[in-house]
Design a protein around this motif. Structure first.
Motif, PDB file in Angstrom:
ATOM      1  N   GLY A  81      70.859  41.049  73.745  1.00  0.00           N
ATOM      2  CA  GLY A  81      71.112  39.635  73.977  1.00  0.00           C
ATOM      3  C   GLY A  81      69.854  38.794  73.799  1.00  0.00           C
ATOM      4  N   TYR A  82      68.728  39.295  74.307  1.00  0.00           N
ATOM      5  CA  TYR A  82      67.470  38.553  74.199  1.00  0.00           C
ATOM      6  C   TYR A  82      67.015  38.464  72.736  1.00  0.00           C
ATOM      7  CZ  TYR A  82      62.633  37.127  74.980  1.00  0.00           C
ATOM      8  OH  TYR A  82      61.436  36.442  74.950  1.00  0.00           O
ATOM      9  N   LEU A  83      67.090  39.581  72.011  1.00  0.00           N
ATOM     10  CA  LEU A  83      66.627  39.596  70.626  1.00  0.00           C
ATOM     11  C   LEU A  83      67.558  38.806  69.706  1.00  0.00           C
ATOM     12  CD1 LEU A  83      65.383  43.285  70.175  1.00  0.00           C
ATOM     13  CD2 LEU A  83      64.053  41.235  70.710  1.00  0.00           C
ATOM     14  N   SER A  84      68.827  38.638  70.104  1.00  0.00           N
ATOM     15  CA  SER A  84      69.764  37.905  69.255  1.00  0.00           C
ATOM     16  C   SER A  84      69.377  36.436  69.107  1.00  0.00           C
ATOM     17  CB  SER A  84      71.188  38.011  69.825  1.00  0.00           C
ATOM     18  OG  SER A  84      71.293  37.294  71.048  1.00  0.00           O
ATOM     19  N   GLU A  85      68.538  35.931  70.018  1.00  0.00           N
ATOM     20  CA  GLU A  85      68.094  34.545  69.964  1.00  0.00           C
ATOM     21  C   GLU A  85      66.823  34.384  69.132  1.00  0.00           C
ATOM     22  OE1 GLU A  85      67.593  33.477  74.017  1.00  0.00           O
ATOM     23  OE2 GLU A  85      69.729  33.678  74.527  1.00  0.00           O
ATOM     24  N   LYS A  86      66.291  35.509  68.650  1.00  0.00           N
ATOM     25  CA  LYS A  86      65.047  35.480  67.876  1.00  0.00           C
ATOM     26  C   LYS A  86      65.338  35.507  66.377  1.00  0.00           C
ATOM     27  CE  LYS A  86      62.401  35.785  71.559  1.00  0.00           C
ATOM     28  NZ  LYS A  86      61.425  34.727  71.916  1.00  0.00           N
ATOM     29  N   ARG A  87      64.283  35.210  65.599  1.00  0.00           N
ATOM     30  CA  ARG A  87      64.397  35.216  64.147  1.00  0.00           C
ATOM     31  C   ARG A  87      63.375  36.154  63.528  1.00  0.00           C
ATOM     32  NH1 ARG A  87      65.024  28.788  62.492  1.00  0.00           N
ATOM     33  NH2 ARG A  87      66.933  28.373  63.711  1.00  0.00           N
ATOM     34  N   LYS A  88      63.616  36.512  62.291  1.00  0.00           N
ATOM     35  CA  LYS A  88      62.675  37.318  61.530  1.00  0.00           C
ATOM     36  C   LYS A  88      61.310  36.632  61.528  1.00  0.00           C
ATOM     37  CE  LYS A  88      61.821  39.164  56.889  1.00  0.00           C
ATOM     38  NZ  LYS A  88      62.356  39.316  55.519  1.00  0.00           N
ATOM     39  N   GLY A  89      60.264  37.413  61.851  1.00  0.00           N
ATOM     40  CA  GLY A  89      58.913  36.883  61.896  1.00  0.00           C
ATOM     41  C   GLY A  89      58.438  36.536  63.293  1.00  0.00           C
ATOM     42  N   ASP A  90      59.360  36.410  64.253  1.00  0.00           N
ATOM     43  CA  ASP A  90      58.969  36.162  65.643  1.00  0.00           C
ATOM     44  C   ASP A  90      58.286  37.399  66.221  1.00  0.00           C
ATOM     45  OD1 ASP A  90      60.059  33.667  65.500  1.00  0.00           O
ATOM     46  OD2 ASP A  90      61.865  34.149  66.660  1.00  0.00           O
ATOM     47  N   SER A  91      57.326  37.175  67.126  1.00  0.00           N
ATOM     48  CA  SER A  91      56.637  38.278  67.792  1.00  0.00           C
ATOM     49  C   SER A  91      57.169  38.452  69.212  1.00  0.00           C
ATOM     50  CB  SER A  91      55.128  38.016  67.847  1.00  0.00           C
ATOM     51  OG  SER A  91      54.583  37.981  66.549  1.00  0.00           O
ATOM     52  N   VAL A  92      57.274  39.696  69.641  1.00  0.00           N
ATOM     53  CA  VAL A  92      57.674  39.990  71.019  1.00  0.00           C
ATOM     54  C   VAL A  92      56.745  41.059  71.575  1.00  0.00           C
ATOM     55  CG1 VAL A  92      60.103  39.368  70.759  1.00  0.00           C
ATOM     56  CG2 VAL A  92      59.366  41.696  70.218  1.00  0.00           C
ATOM     57  N   GLU A  93      56.471  40.958  72.876  1.00  0.00           N
ATOM     58  CA  GLU A  93      55.657  41.965  73.545  1.00  0.00           C
ATOM     59  C   GLU A  93      56.574  42.951  74.271  1.00  0.00           C
ATOM     60  OE1 GLU A  93      51.564  41.809  75.954  1.00  0.00           O
ATOM     61  OE2 GLU A  93      53.287  41.200  77.187  1.00  0.00           O
ATOM     62  N   ILE A  94      56.533  44.187  73.842  1.00  0.00           N
ATOM     63  CA  ILE A  94      57.385  45.233  74.409  1.00  0.00           C
ATOM     64  C   ILE A  94      56.595  46.033  75.438  1.00  0.00           C
ATOM     65  CG2 ILE A  94      58.794  47.269  73.898  1.00  0.00           C
ATOM     66  CD1 ILE A  94      59.920  44.889  72.523  1.00  0.00           C
ATOM     67  N   GLU A  95      57.129  46.158  76.646  1.00  0.00           N
ATOM     68  CA  GLU A  95      56.548  47.064  77.646  1.00  0.00           C
ATOM     69  C   GLU A  95      57.490  48.247  77.791  1.00  0.00           C
ATOM     70  OE1 GLU A  95      55.027  47.197  82.310  1.00  0.00           O
ATOM     71  OE2 GLU A  95      55.222  45.270  81.260  1.00  0.00           O
ATOM     72  N   PHE A  96      56.920  49.444  77.719  1.00  0.00           N
ATOM     73  CA  PHE A  96      57.746  50.648  77.782  1.00  0.00           C
ATOM     74  C   PHE A  96      56.989  51.776  78.470  1.00  0.00           C
ATOM     75  CE2 PHE A  96      55.316  50.695  73.875  1.00  0.00           C
ATOM     76  CZ  PHE A  96      54.897  52.016  73.721  1.00  0.00           C
ATOM     77  N   THR A  97      57.739  52.776  78.867  1.00  0.00           N
ATOM     78  CA  THR A  97      57.129  53.965  79.467  1.00  0.00           C
ATOM     79  C   THR A  97      57.332  55.146  78.538  1.00  0.00           C
ATOM     80  OG1 THR A  97      59.143  54.507  80.707  1.00  0.00           O
ATOM     81  CG2 THR A  97      57.494  53.153  81.819  1.00  0.00           C
ATOM     82  N   ARG A  98      56.322  55.990  78.462  1.00  0.00           N
ATOM     83  CA  ARG A  98      56.390  57.229  77.690  1.00  0.00           C
ATOM     84  C   ARG A  98      55.756  58.331  78.520  1.00  0.00           C
ATOM     85  NH1 ARG A  98      53.658  56.878  72.036  1.00  0.00           N
ATOM     86  NH2 ARG A  98      55.575  55.685  71.627  1.00  0.00           N
ATOM     87  N   ASP A  99      56.548  59.343  78.819  1.00  0.00           N
ATOM     88  CA  ASP A  99      56.074  60.448  79.661  1.00  0.00           C
ATOM     89  C   ASP A  99      55.503  59.930  80.980  1.00  0.00           C
ATOM     90  OD1 ASP A  99      56.756  62.242  77.613  1.00  0.00           O
ATOM     91  OD2 ASP A  99      54.815  61.997  76.647  1.00  0.00           O
ATOM     92  N   GLY A 100      56.169  58.913  81.539  1.00  0.00           N
ATOM     93  CA  GLY A 100      55.769  58.391  82.839  1.00  0.00           C
ATOM     94  C   GLY A 100      54.639  57.382  82.815  1.00  0.00           C
ATOM     95  N   LYS A 101      54.058  57.099  81.654  1.00  0.00           N
ATOM     96  CA  LYS A 101      52.934  56.164  81.552  1.00  0.00           C
ATOM     97  C   LYS A 101      53.381  54.865  80.885  1.00  0.00           C
ATOM     98  CE  LYS A 101      49.473  59.853  81.244  1.00  0.00           C
ATOM     99  NZ  LYS A 101      48.382  60.449  80.414  1.00  0.00           N
ATOM    100  N   LYS A 102      52.934  53.718  81.454  1.00  0.00           N
ATOM    101  CA  LYS A 102      53.306  52.422  80.911  1.00  0.00           C
ATOM    102  C   LYS A 102      52.431  52.062  79.714  1.00  0.00           C
ATOM    103  CE  LYS A 102      55.076  50.416  85.218  1.00  0.00           C
ATOM    104  NZ  LYS A 102      54.950  49.279  86.176  1.00  0.00           N
ATOM    105  N   GLN A 103      53.056  51.431  78.720  1.00  0.00           N
ATOM    106  CA  GLN A 103      52.337  50.970  77.536  1.00  0.00           C
ATOM    107  C   GLN A 103      52.888  49.624  77.105  1.00  0.00           C
ATOM    108  OE1 GLN A 103      51.626  53.785  74.335  1.00  0.00           O
ATOM    109  NE2 GLN A 103      52.268  55.511  75.620  1.00  0.00           N
ATOM    110  N   LYS A 104      52.071  48.870  76.338  1.00  0.00           N
ATOM    111  CA  LYS A 104      52.511  47.594  75.784  1.00  0.00           C
ATOM    112  C   LYS A 104      52.172  47.531  74.305  1.00  0.00           C
ATOM    113  CE  LYS A 104      52.235  44.590  79.872  1.00  0.00           C
ATOM    114  NZ  LYS A 104      51.615  43.349  80.446  1.00  0.00           N
TER     115      LYS A 104
END
Length: 355
Positions: A181-204
């Protein structure tokens, strides 16, 4: 006499030449058969594995006189030999590689996804079984699970299968619907900051959106699923021995519930195999390769086989299973189920098997 010796010599020379020719041709032929790849995977019957030795429920009882069994499908890349074998055998099937391993994915990616999906299936099986047994179960959405990345899209070299996206531009992403839903409001070329976890560690990471293949929308290019934390009151240990995929969900649910249910041996003394995904509401879903699983169950001596009665294809899994059962001439009873409750109703109606 000399003419006879010449003839004999020529015959021996011809045989030696033929033998040398074979010594060259046979290794080349074998090399072509076993080392030339094809754009296919080959699937064939796997095995039927008893679940009681694999699953331990804290406070539960293993009083089964029969057995619940999960069923597997063997799958591997098809060389020329396997390709030819599949053309001749009714118990082997070819699948295009891109239907198994996504475009641009490695075999390692495929394995990671299958094991992650199996882990999720185990947790859902625990939740369904404990709820049926009357226990409270806590389910919390943790984020968006990355189950694959799309080739030539922004996420391809940044996110990995098994990563969990928790926020985008500081906004919490509890479910895949939040992200989409959030990405549907964006357009090609827009930047987004993704925060995610991998093996229990947070990354951006910051990603620049691109147009999704065969879509008018922009995105990062992942296969999203909901990642949930499921907490049950008693500890459950499942040793799945590297088995991947979601298709053991139904049978794991039955085994866990049977260990919790001390009033009745649900197996009734029978050897019971089956397959099907499991949802939190107890719905049993469609799986692939059910024809191979019927063959595996029959070879293992199963007497009952639970098959999903789904509406997701031209014919249901149950109809596929029934057709294979008739083809191989098994005496195994194939039983259609839409929910885990259907399986329980059937089992409770069965008489105790006489030993």
């Amino acid at each position: 006499m000399s003419e006879e010796r010449i003839t004999t010599h020529r015959s021996a020379s011809g045989r030696n030449g033929f033998a040398r020719w074979l010594m060259v041709v046979i290794p080349v032929a074998l090399g072509l058969l076993f080392f030339v790849p094809t754009p296919y995977y080959v699937t064939r019957p796997g095995s039927a594995i008893e679940l009681a030795p694999m699953i331990d429920v804290e406070g539960g009882e293993k009083d089964e006189t029969g057995a619940f069994m999960l069923t597997t499908v063997r799958m591997g890349e098809a060389n020329l030999a396997w390709y030819l074998y599949a053309q001749l055998s009714p118990d082997a099937e070819l699948m295009e590689k891109e239907l198994v391993v996504g475009k641009g994915e490695s075999n390692e990616d495929f394995t990671r996804r299958e094991l992650a999906v199996m882990d999720n299936s185990q947790k859902i099986a625990e939740a369904v079984a404990f709820r049926m047994a009357g226990y409270d179960v806590k389910v919390e959405n943790q984020g968006v699970w990355v189950m694959g990345t799309v080739d030539n899209m922004p996420a391809k070299n940044v996110l990995k299968i098994g990563d969990v996206i928790t926020s985008v531009d500081g906004k919490k992403m509890s479910r895949k619907e939040d992200l989409l839903g959030y990405l549907s409001e964006k357009r090609k070329g827009d930047s987004v900051e993704i925060e995610f976890t991998r093996d229990g560690k947070k990354q951006k990471q910051t990603l620049v959106l691109d147009q999704l293949p065969q879509s008018k929308n922009a995105g990062i290019g992942i296969r999203p699923e909901d990642k949930q934390e499921i907490i049950v009151p008693n500890r459950v240990t499942i040793s799945s021995e590297g088995i991947g995929g979601p298709s053991a969900g139904l049978m794991m649910t039955l085994e866990i519930y049977d260990q919790l249910n001390t009033e009745m041996d649900l197996t009734r003394g029978y050897q019971i195999a089956g397959t099907g995904t499991i949802s939190l509401d107890g719905t049993v879903g469609r799986i692939g390769g059910i024809n191979h699983k019927i063959v595996a169950a029959d070879k293992a001596g199963a007497e009952i086989f639970f098959a999903p009665q789904d509406d997701q294809g031209p014919i249901s899994n149950y109809e596929e299973a029934l057709a294979t059962a008739k083809r191989i001439g098994t005496s195994m009873k194939v039983v259609p189920v839409r929910t885990v409750e259907d399986a329980l109703v059937y089992l409770r109606s069965q008489p105790l098997k006489k030993s």
